[in-house]
Design an enzyme around this catalytic site. Sequence first.
Site, PDB file in Angstrom:
ATOM      1  N   LYS A  86      -0.302   3.056 -18.440  1.00  0.00           N
ATOM      2  CA  LYS A  86       0.032   1.715 -17.959  1.00  0.00           C
ATOM      3  C   LYS A  86       0.562   0.841 -19.090  1.00  0.00           C
ATOM      4  O   LYS A  86      -0.097   0.644 -20.108  1.00  0.00           O
ATOM      5  CB  LYS A  86      -1.220   1.083 -17.344  1.00  0.00           C
ATOM      6  N   CYS A 136       0.062  -0.905 -10.973  1.00  0.00           N
ATOM      7  CA  CYS A 136      -0.464  -2.230 -10.630  1.00  0.00           C
ATOM      8  C   CYS A 136       0.275  -3.398 -11.301  1.00  0.00           C
ATOM      9  O   CYS A 136       1.340  -3.808 -10.853  1.00  0.00           O
ATOM     10  CB  CYS A 136      -1.959  -2.281 -10.931  1.00  0.00           C
ATOM     11  N   GLU A 145      -4.870   3.232  -8.042  1.00  0.00           N
ATOM     12  CA  GLU A 145      -5.155   3.091  -9.470  1.00  0.00           C
ATOM     13  C   GLU A 145      -6.634   3.366  -9.733  1.00  0.00           C
ATOM     14  O   GLU A 145      -7.501   2.988  -8.954  1.00  0.00           O
ATOM     15  CB  GLU A 145      -4.804   1.669  -9.919  1.00  0.00           C
TER      16      GLU A 145
END
Length: 260
Positions: free
Chosen positions: A112, A146, A46
């Site tokens: 995200k 994540c 990431e």
Amino acid sequence: MGELQKLKVALIQTTLVWEDPQENRNRFSKWISDLDQDTDLVILPEMFTTGFTMSPTNVHVSEGPGTLSWMKELASANELAIIGSMVHTEEGKHYNRLWFCKPDGSHASYDKRHTFTLAGEDKVYTAGQKKLIETYKGFSICPLICYDLRFPVWSRNTEDYDLLLYVANWPEPRVNAWDALLKARAIENMAYCIGVNRVGQDPNGNSYVGHSSVYDCLGEQLAFSDKEQVLYASLEKESLMATRDKLRFLADRDSFTLQL
């Protein structure tokens, strides 16, 4: 089986230079140039050009498009696909944006969905609204980022994907959760599951110990590391489908509608 039924993945688990995209690109260029020649897909952590920065204004707006061009060039030159997320600024908004770049020059993005409130990511980055499912060499792939790992509904295999993967900057104090959830996501979704984390320290005092891993659809760990290195794993579509045909757990999954 033919070549479309196998996928050799490379997970690059390394340190990141804080908010220095050019230096990080240089380092990853070296890593990628040294990969096994038969690598099909390389996965980067990431925010691989900056580390997990909550100051996107420190990253020039040209860096997002510049890094995308770099990824596309490397994918084409090395005849492999590349996945990783970065700071991306567009129309005054900042995103933690993942790019999936294929060797034929095509590319797709995922923003995200679950911005990390504990670090204030939700205050500076705009959350995504749509999952990305891409097909590559016969595998249907769902890449996430994540904190998304903690949310099984968002990760749920409603699209019959073959590979679920997470790119991350997941800190050491909560690495047990990382380990447990990656394995759980593989099992509950009857899919290969990959997590790519970083190692080292960042200026905010966070320590990262990697634990990048690859799991098969029954939760068997195929690769793992807690140090700076490249991990390789070979994924087999035939084996995955045979297991799904034998253990038809996905057929019993609950149906639901996700409201964003």
